[in-house]
Motif scaffolding. Structure first.
Motif, PDB file in Angstrom:
ATOM      1  N   GLU A 124      74.184  15.261  56.983  1.00 55.32           N
ATOM      2  CA  GLU A 124      75.199  15.598  56.008  1.00 55.32           C
ATOM      3  C   GLU A 124      75.336  16.957  55.235  1.00 55.32           C
ATOM      4  O   GLU A 124      74.022  17.661  55.342  1.00 55.32           O
ATOM      5  N   SER A 125      76.003  16.969  55.224  1.00 58.69           N
ATOM      6  CA  SER A 125      75.489  18.734  54.361  1.00 58.69           C
ATOM      7  C   SER A 125      76.730  18.419  53.121  1.00 58.69           C
ATOM      8  O   SER A 125      76.669  19.875  52.725  1.00 58.69           O
ATOM      9  N   ALA A 185      68.393  10.832  46.076  1.00 63.13           N
ATOM     10  CA  ALA A 185      69.489   9.343  46.799  1.00 63.13           C
ATOM     11  C   ALA A 185      69.250   9.077  47.945  1.00 63.13           C
ATOM     12  O   ALA A 185      68.726   8.807  48.583  1.00 63.13           O
ATOM     13  N   LEU A 186      70.052  10.292  48.468  1.00 65.82           N
ATOM     14  CA  LEU A 186      70.267   9.940  50.345  1.00 65.82           C
ATOM     15  C   LEU A 186      68.781  10.332  50.558  1.00 65.82           C
ATOM     16  O   LEU A 186      68.709  10.061  50.874  1.00 65.82           O
ATOM     17  N   THR A 187      67.585  11.631  50.427  1.00 64.34           N
ATOM     18  CA  THR A 187      66.195  12.006  50.737  1.00 64.34           C
ATOM     19  C   THR A 187      65.687  10.360  50.265  1.00 64.34           C
ATOM     20  O   THR A 187      64.848  10.310  51.522  1.00 64.34           O
ATOM     21  N   PHE A 247      62.030  15.730  63.151  1.00 62.35           N
ATOM     22  CA  PHE A 247      63.142  17.303  63.732  1.00 62.35           C
ATOM     23  C   PHE A 247      64.331  16.691  62.845  1.00 62.35           C
ATOM     24  O   PHE A 247      64.365  17.908  62.432  1.00 62.35           O
ATOM     25  N   PHE A 248      65.228  15.977  62.973  1.00 61.25           N
ATOM     26  CA  PHE A 248      66.118  15.351  61.974  1.00 61.25           C
ATOM     27  C   PHE A 248      65.972  15.509  60.629  1.00 61.25           C
ATOM     28  O   PHE A 248      67.063  16.383  60.044  1.00 61.25           O
ATOM     29  N   SER A 249      64.721  15.039  60.347  1.00 59.66           N
ATOM     30  CA  SER A 249      64.485  15.078  58.767  1.00 59.66           C
ATOM     31  C   SER A 249      64.344  16.114  58.459  1.00 59.66           C
ATOM     32  O   SER A 249      65.144  16.581  57.288  1.00 59.66           O
ATOM     33  N   ALA A 250      63.604  17.324  58.965  1.00 67.63           N
ATOM     34  CA  ALA A 250      63.558  18.650  58.483  1.00 67.63           C
ATOM     35  C   ALA A 250      64.918  19.392  58.793  1.00 67.63           C
ATOM     36  O   ALA A 250      65.191  20.380  57.828  1.00 67.63           O
ATOM     37  N   TYR A 251      65.518  19.062  59.901  1.00 65.09           N
ATOM     38  CA  TYR A 251      67.275  19.110  59.870  1.00 65.09           C
ATOM     39  C   TYR A 251      67.873  19.318  58.369  1.00 65.09           C
ATOM     40  O   TYR A 251      68.877  19.744  58.184  1.00 65.09           O
ATOM     41  N   LEU A 252      67.417  17.765  58.096  1.00 65.86           N
ATOM     42  CA  LEU A 252      68.765  17.132  57.094  1.00 65.86           C
ATOM     43  C   LEU A 252      68.542  18.257  55.584  1.00 65.86           C
ATOM     44  O   LEU A 252      68.835  18.612  55.047  1.00 65.86           O
ATOM     45  N   TYR A 253      66.340  18.388  55.073  1.00 67.17           N
ATOM     46  CA  TYR A 253      66.213  18.983  54.752  1.00 67.17           C
ATOM     47  C   TYR A 253      66.410  20.294  54.478  1.00 67.17           C
ATOM     48  O   TYR A 253      66.932  20.919  53.014  1.00 67.17           O
ATOM     49  N   LEU A 254      66.771  20.911  55.804  1.00 66.09           N
ATOM     50  CA  LEU A 254      67.072  22.178  55.981  1.00 66.09           C
ATOM     51  C   LEU A 254      68.437  22.817  55.168  1.00 66.09           C
ATOM     52  O   LEU A 254      68.908  23.294  54.308  1.00 66.09           O
ATOM     53  N   GLY A 255      69.282  21.763  55.118  1.00 66.57           N
ATOM     54  CA  GLY A 255      70.927  21.474  55.065  1.00 66.57           C
ATOM     55  C   GLY A 255      70.799  21.482  53.254  1.00 66.57           C
ATOM     56  O   GLY A 255      71.313  22.484  52.779  1.00 66.57           O
ATOM     57  N   MET A 256      69.641  20.408  52.590  1.00 65.24           N
ATOM     58  CA  MET A 256      69.517  20.347  51.689  1.00 65.24           C
ATOM     59  C   MET A 256      69.062  21.756  50.669  1.00 65.24           C
ATOM     60  O   MET A 256      69.558  22.333  49.486  1.00 65.24           O
TER      61      MET A 256
END
Length: 171
Positions: A77-78, A88-90, A18-27
């Motif tokens: 991170e946003s 690179a972060l991904t 779920f954190f991954s989903a949230y991170l990618y939503l920010g991206m």
């Protein structure tokens, strides 16, 4: 029934997915703000995939008689500087997720929990694909550097990506 140790590790993986989903939503939001709709589309699909992954773990815990415990999800991170930085972060994040899954596999093998090991093999294969995809686009961005034409061409390529739900029977 799964052990307390495996149950804890699986719950931690739900949180990571779920954190991954949230991170990618920010991206996705970052790329949307730049009107790079293809990049935004790529990450929107990543969000959907990560949510699916979290739910696979969630469902497995329930199926095996474990206890789902939803853990806190920290803000991702946003502040991003470039598409290259994001990929690179991904890639680094996907490598982190891969290692986490390997740790659960190792625990399942130690406990001779063959059902959990079998369940996790889908994720092991999925992570190979995830890392390869991120590395491919990172390398393309490194070749493009700051060339707007190359960026727009890659944006058009990423706009073609479509969401494909997991096949039936993979949960």
């Amino acid at each position: 029934m799964i052990s307390d140790r495996i149950n804890k590790l699986l719950n931690e993986q739900v949180q990571k997915e779920f954190f991954s989903a949230y991170l990618y939503l920010g991206m996705e939001a970052y790329f949307s703000s730049l009107n790079l709709d293809g990049f935004a589309n790529f990450f929107r699909i990543q969000v959907q995939e990560e949510r699916d992954h979290a739910m696979k773990f969630f469902d497995y815990i329930n199926q095996k008689g474990g206890k789902v415990e939803l853990l806190q999800i920290n803000a991702p991170e946003s502040n991003f500087e470039s598409a290259e930085e994001i990929f690179a972060l991904t890639l680094g994040h996907e490598q982190f997720v891969t290692q986490s899954i390997y740790n659960i596999v190792n625990a399942a093998l130690e406990e001779k929990d063959h059902a959990t090991n079998t369940f996790l093999q889908w994720f092991v294969t999925e992570q190979v694909e995830e890392e390869a995809t991120m590395e491919k686009y990172l390398k393309k961005l490194q070749l493009i550097k700051n060339d707007p034409n190359g960026l727009f061409m890659l944006d058009a390529e990423l706009a073609q990506r479509v969401y494909t739900p997991p096949a039936a029977g993979t949960i």
